[in-house]
Design a protein around this motif. Structure first.
Motif, PDB file in Angstrom:
ATOM      1  N   PRO A 244       0.858  -1.195   0.000  1.00 51.07           N
ATOM      2  CA  PRO A 244       0.000   0.000   0.000  1.00 51.07           C
ATOM      3  C   PRO A 244       0.892   1.242   0.000  1.00 51.07           C
ATOM      4  O   PRO A 244       1.888   1.280   0.718  1.00 51.07           O
ATOM      5  CB  PRO A 244      -0.774  -0.099   1.327  1.00 51.07           C
ATOM      6  CG  PRO A 244      -0.458  -1.450   1.894  1.00 51.07           C
ATOM      7  CD  PRO A 244       0.848  -1.877   1.304  1.00 51.07           C
ATOM      8  N   SER A 245       0.540   2.249  -0.787  1.00 52.76           N
ATOM      9  CA  SER A 245       1.487   3.355  -0.936  1.00 52.76           C
ATOM     10  C   SER A 245       0.820   4.675  -1.283  1.00 52.76           C
ATOM     11  O   SER A 245      -0.216   4.707  -1.940  1.00 52.76           O
ATOM     12  CB  SER A 245       2.491   3.001  -2.042  1.00 52.76           C
ATOM     13  OG  SER A 245       3.396   4.056  -2.236  1.00 52.76           O
ATOM     14  N   SER A 246       1.476   5.750  -0.834  1.00 54.32           N
ATOM     15  CA  SER A 246       1.040   7.090  -1.211  1.00 54.32           C
ATOM     16  C   SER A 246       2.102   7.723  -2.111  1.00 54.32           C
ATOM     17  O   SER A 246       1.989   7.702  -3.325  1.00 54.32           O
ATOM     18  CB  SER A 246       0.807   7.930   0.043  1.00 54.32           C
ATOM     19  OG  SER A 246       0.496   9.244  -0.306  1.00 54.32           O
ATOM     20  N   ARG A 247       3.184   8.248  -1.510  1.00 59.04           N
ATOM     21  CA  ARG A 247       4.239   8.843  -2.323  1.00 59.04           C
ATOM     22  C   ARG A 247       5.433   7.902  -2.498  1.00 59.04           C
ATOM     23  O   ARG A 247       6.499   8.302  -2.928  1.00 59.04           O
ATOM     24  CB  ARG A 247       4.642  10.199  -1.756  1.00 59.04           C
ATOM     25  CG  ARG A 247       3.595  11.272  -2.097  1.00 59.04           C
ATOM     26  CD  ARG A 247       3.968  12.637  -1.612  1.00 59.04           C
ATOM     27  NE  ARG A 247       3.987  12.737  -0.170  1.00 59.04           N
ATOM     28  CZ  ARG A 247       2.908  12.881   0.589  1.00 59.04           C
ATOM     29  NH1 ARG A 247       1.715  12.963   0.040  1.00 59.04           N
ATOM     30  NH2 ARG A 247       3.006  12.950   1.903  1.00 59.04           N
ATOM     31  N   ALA A 248       5.237   6.640  -2.094  1.00 58.45           N
ATOM     32  CA  ALA A 248       6.099   5.529  -2.537  1.00 58.45           C
ATOM     33  C   ALA A 248       7.470   5.428  -1.878  1.00 58.45           C
ATOM     34  O   ALA A 248       8.353   4.768  -2.413  1.00 58.45           O
ATOM     35  CB  ALA A 248       6.259   5.540  -4.057  1.00 58.45           C
ATOM     36  N   ASP A 249       7.655   6.024  -0.698  1.00 56.96           N
ATOM     37  CA  ASP A 249       8.926   5.811   0.010  1.00 56.96           C
ATOM     38  C   ASP A 249       9.150   4.319   0.265  1.00 56.96           C
ATOM     39  O   ASP A 249      10.222   3.772  -0.009  1.00 56.96           O
ATOM     40  CB  ASP A 249       8.918   6.532   1.364  1.00 56.96           C
ATOM     41  CG  ASP A 249       8.810   8.037   1.251  1.00 56.96           C
ATOM     42  OD1 ASP A 249       9.233   8.595   0.223  1.00 56.96           O
ATOM     43  OD2 ASP A 249       8.307   8.661   2.211  1.00 56.96           O
ATOM     44  N   LEU A 250       8.127   3.686   0.824  1.00 57.78           N
ATOM     45  CA  LEU A 250       8.211   2.264   1.181  1.00 57.78           C
ATOM     46  C   LEU A 250       8.359   1.405  -0.070  1.00 57.78           C
ATOM     47  O   LEU A 250       9.215   0.513  -0.131  1.00 57.78           O
ATOM     48  CB  LEU A 250       6.939   1.892   1.956  1.00 57.78           C
ATOM     49  CG  LEU A 250       6.695   0.428   2.286  1.00 57.78           C
ATOM     50  CD1 LEU A 250       7.765  -0.116   3.213  1.00 57.78           C
ATOM     51  CD2 LEU A 250       5.308   0.260   2.929  1.00 57.78           C
ATOM     52  N   LEU A 251       7.540   1.677  -1.047  1.00 56.67           N
ATOM     53  CA  LEU A 251       7.564   0.931  -2.313  1.00 56.67           C
ATOM     54  C   LEU A 251       8.946   0.999  -2.947  1.00 56.67           C
ATOM     55  O   LEU A 251       9.532  -0.010  -3.348  1.00 56.67           O
ATOM     56  CB  LEU A 251       6.518   1.531  -3.258  1.00 56.67           C
ATOM     57  CG  LEU A 251       6.371   0.878  -4.627  1.00 56.67           C
ATOM     58  CD1 LEU A 251       5.543  -0.386  -4.516  1.00 56.67           C
ATOM     59  CD2 LEU A 251       5.709   1.841  -5.620  1.00 56.67           C
ATOM     60  N   TRP A 252       9.489   2.206  -3.008  1.00 59.13           N
ATOM     61  CA  TRP A 252      10.792   2.402  -3.642  1.00 59.13           C
ATOM     62  C   TRP A 252      11.891   1.700  -2.845  1.00 59.13           C
ATOM     63  O   TRP A 252      12.771   1.052  -3.421  1.00 59.13           O
ATOM     64  CB  TRP A 252      11.106   3.899  -3.768  1.00 59.13           C
ATOM     65  CG  TRP A 252      12.358   4.142  -4.545  1.00 59.13           C
ATOM     66  CD1 TRP A 252      12.469   4.305  -5.892  1.00 59.13           C
ATOM     67  CD2 TRP A 252      13.688   4.210  -4.014  1.00 59.13           C
ATOM     68  NE1 TRP A 252      13.798   4.467  -6.231  1.00 59.13           N
ATOM     69  CE2 TRP A 252      14.556   4.407  -5.105  1.00 59.13           C
ATOM     70  CE3 TRP A 252      14.234   4.110  -2.727  1.00 59.13           C
ATOM     71  CZ2 TRP A 252      15.936   4.524  -4.941  1.00 59.13           C
ATOM     72  CZ3 TRP A 252      15.610   4.214  -2.568  1.00 59.13           C
ATOM     73  CH2 TRP A 252      16.446   4.426  -3.669  1.00 59.13           C
ATOM     74  N   GLY A 253      11.828   1.824  -1.527  1.00 57.06           N
ATOM     75  CA  GLY A 253      12.860   1.214  -0.686  1.00 57.06           C
ATOM     76  C   GLY A 253      12.900  -0.299  -0.856  1.00 57.06           C
ATOM     77  O   GLY A 253      13.983  -0.895  -0.948  1.00 57.06           O
ATOM     78  N   ILE A 254      11.731  -0.926  -0.917  1.00 55.43           N
ATOM     79  CA  ILE A 254      11.684  -2.384  -1.080  1.00 55.43           C
ATOM     80  C   ILE A 254      12.213  -2.776  -2.460  1.00 55.43           C
ATOM     81  O   ILE A 254      13.009  -3.713  -2.604  1.00 55.43           O
ATOM     82  CB  ILE A 254      10.242  -2.902  -0.857  1.00 55.43           C
ATOM     83  CG1 ILE A 254       9.830  -2.683   0.609  1.00 55.43           C
ATOM     84  CG2 ILE A 254      10.126  -4.374  -1.221  1.00 55.43           C
ATOM     85  CD1 ILE A 254       8.369  -2.978   0.901  1.00 55.43           C
ATOM     86  N   ALA A 255      11.798  -2.031  -3.479  1.00 60.11           N
ATOM     87  CA  ALA A 255      12.281  -2.329  -4.839  1.00 60.11           C
ATOM     88  C   ALA A 255      13.796  -2.168  -4.926  1.00 60.11           C
ATOM     89  O   ALA A 255      14.504  -3.029  -5.457  1.00 60.11           O
ATOM     90  CB  ALA A 255      11.582  -1.423  -5.854  1.00 60.11           C
ATOM     91  N   ARG A 256      14.321  -1.077  -4.371  1.00 62.24           N
ATOM     92  CA  ARG A 256      15.768  -0.849  -4.416  1.00 62.24           C
ATOM     93  C   ARG A 256      16.518  -1.914  -3.613  1.00 62.24           C
ATOM     94  O   ARG A 256      17.597  -2.372  -4.008  1.00 62.24           O
ATOM     95  CB  ARG A 256      16.084   0.564  -3.900  1.00 62.24           C
ATOM     96  CG  ARG A 256      17.550   0.918  -3.708  1.00 62.24           C
ATOM     97  CD  ARG A 256      18.450   0.658  -4.898  1.00 62.24           C
ATOM     98  NE  ARG A 256      18.235   1.489  -6.058  1.00 62.24           N
ATOM     99  CZ  ARG A 256      18.832   2.653  -6.298  1.00 62.24           C
ATOM    100  NH1 ARG A 256      19.684   3.144  -5.431  1.00 62.24           N
ATOM    101  NH2 ARG A 256      18.584   3.313  -7.392  1.00 62.24           N
ATOM    102  N   GLY A 257      15.936  -2.338  -2.507  1.00 55.78           N
ATOM    103  CA  GLY A 257      16.576  -3.380  -1.690  1.00 55.78           C
ATOM    104  C   GLY A 257      16.748  -4.668  -2.480  1.00 55.78           C
ATOM    105  O   GLY A 257      17.847  -5.266  -2.485  1.00 55.78           O
ATOM    106  N   PHE A 258      15.708  -5.100  -3.159  1.00 57.99           N
ATOM    107  CA  PHE A 258      15.824  -6.332  -3.961  1.00 57.99           C
ATOM    108  C   PHE A 258      16.786  -6.135  -5.128  1.00 57.99           C
ATOM    109  O   PHE A 258      17.546  -7.037  -5.479  1.00 57.99           O
ATOM    110  CB  PHE A 258      14.444  -6.789  -4.452  1.00 57.99           C
ATOM    111  CG  PHE A 258      13.713  -7.611  -3.424  1.00 57.99           C
ATOM    112  CD1 PHE A 258      14.090  -8.929  -3.179  1.00 57.99           C
ATOM    113  CD2 PHE A 258      12.674  -7.070  -2.687  1.00 57.99           C
ATOM    114  CE1 PHE A 258      13.440  -9.690  -2.218  1.00 57.99           C
ATOM    115  CE2 PHE A 258      12.019  -7.822  -1.720  1.00 57.99           C
ATOM    116  CZ  PHE A 258      12.403  -9.145  -1.484  1.00 57.99           C
TER     117      PHE A 258
END
Ligand SMILES: [Zn+2]
Length: 400
Positions: A244-258
């Motif tokens: 779940p996301s708004s401005r995608a801090d979490l989304l981006w962090g998970i994608a960059r981590g992988f």
């Protein structure tokens, strides 16, 4: 605002940190703060975040060495991270995926994923000698920042709106934060900008329009979620992660981590990383709208609300080859009940991850071979509930 004297508590910065790199134009910058994102993209009118850039990664990964992968390996801690990855077999069977696990970020100290970001932010604030940290927030981010600022002896200001839920307000004030309210979400950013410019407050969140992601030193902490999921599932790396996301801090962090795990040679698989939003924003941008536009919409999914899209949302979907879907509040409410009846009571915005899973299954993007992970961002105790019916009075029935 009284200024507290903070004794220097320098963090242990990652020795492999080269500098900062724009996620849009890929220009390199020295290690510093870029509150409006990449200076070059900002001046051209296309705001985009910068991110810490590393020239090497540790040779292994386990639950014990994840701090060595982050921008600071030491930071003020309240015991965040290493959250459970819960196997939900009954729910996997009823939804129709092969496996379904939930990364339970509600077990962080203030009950949300924001506790991944706050320690690193507070450490950066200490490093640059700031006395006060500030966030535009009406919920989890503000409470988390208030808690970590308190633990480090920093002042904290939260710019919120008059409609802030009293549960979150009480928590932030208990941690000693000073709250200021504006009339609209957007006015919060103006207030933060003034505090940064006139009072040298250290900002945790965006304050520009069009928006960029939150402070890059903080966003870096979300990579830890990817590292933990990977470390716990080497035999069955997920095929799909739903965020779940708004401005995608979490989304981006998970994608960059992988992505970093692939770059480090530790993984040859990249899960698809999908995003759930409460009304069409990113879905409109993916259909051709300008990401710098306004996308108004009302929903009870307040923690992922807002009318803006960031460039980092697009970048995250590109890295993670993911899909954006819209979860309506009624479906999310049903899925909140479903999750609670499987033992996990999550905030409504958080439960929308399950709604997203159902939508992605309906689209054929996920199927019966999928190994899915939902990110549970925040627990349900924070919300004011609307009960369907009063609790029945049993009287003396049980006293006979
Ligand atoms: Zn740039």
């Amino acid at each position: 605002m009284t200024t507290v004297h903070v004794s220097p508590q320098k963090g242990q910065q990652n020795p492999a940190l080269l500098g900062m790199k724009c996620i849009r134009c890929e220009e390199d910058f020295p290690i510093a703060d870029y509150f409006v994102g990449c200076p070059s993209c900002h001046s051209k009118g296309y705001p985009a975040s910068v991110a810490p850039q590393y020239n090497a990664f540790p040779r292994s990964i386990s639950s014990r060495n994840i701090p060595d992968w982050l921008v600071y390996s030491t930071a003020p801690s309240l015991g965040e991270g290493n959250t459970p990855l819960i196997s939900m077999k009954r729910l996997a069977d009823s939804t129709g995926v092969s496996t379904l696990r939930i990364k339970n970020e509600t077990s962080n100290p203030t009950g949300s994923h924001k506790d991944r970001m706050s320690p690193l932010l507070v450490q950066r604030a200490l490093d640059v000698g700031a006395a006060t940290v500030v966030a535009a927030s009406s919920g989890n981010a503000g409470v988390s920042l208030a808690a970590y600022a308190a633990s480090a002896g920093l002042e904290c200001v939260i710019i919120t709106t008059r409609s802030m839920d009293p549960n979150w307000r009480r928590a932030a004030e208990m941690h000693g934060a000073v709250l200021h309210a504006t009339n609209t979400d957007e006015e919060r950013w103006t207030a933060v900008a003034e505090g940064v410019r006139l009072r040298s407050w250290y900002p945790a969140t965006n304050f520009t329009t069009p928006a960029v992601g939150s402070n890059p030193f903080g966003v870096d902490g979300y990579r830890g979620i990817a590292f933990e999921i990977f470390a716990e599932s080497k035999d069955a790396v997920p095929t799909d992660i739903i965020v779940p996301s708004s401005r995608a801090d979490l989304l981006w962090g998970i994608a960059r981590g992988f992505e970093d795990l692939v770059k480090a040679g530790l993984s040859d698989q990249m899960p698809k990383i999908h995003v759930v939003e409460p009304h069409p924003r990113l879905t409109k941008v993916l259909a051709g709208s300008d990401y710098r536009g306004e996308f108004p919409g009302e929903s009870k999914l307040i923690s992922i609300g807002g009318s803006t899209v960031t460039y980092q949302s697009l970048h995250a979907l590109e890295i993670g080859a993911g899909t954006a879907v819209v979860a309506d509040e009624f479906s999310a409410l049903e899925d909140q009940k479903t999750l609670a009846r499987h033992g996990l009571y999550l905030e409504l915005s958080s439960a929308s991850a399950l709604t997203g899973l159902r939508i992605l299954l309906g689209m054929g993007i996920l199927n019966s071979d999928s190994h899915a992970v939902l990110i549970a961002t925040s627990h349900g105790y924070k919300e004011h509930a609307v009960f369907d019916s009063p609790i029945s009075i049993v009287g003396s029935k049980y006293s006979d």
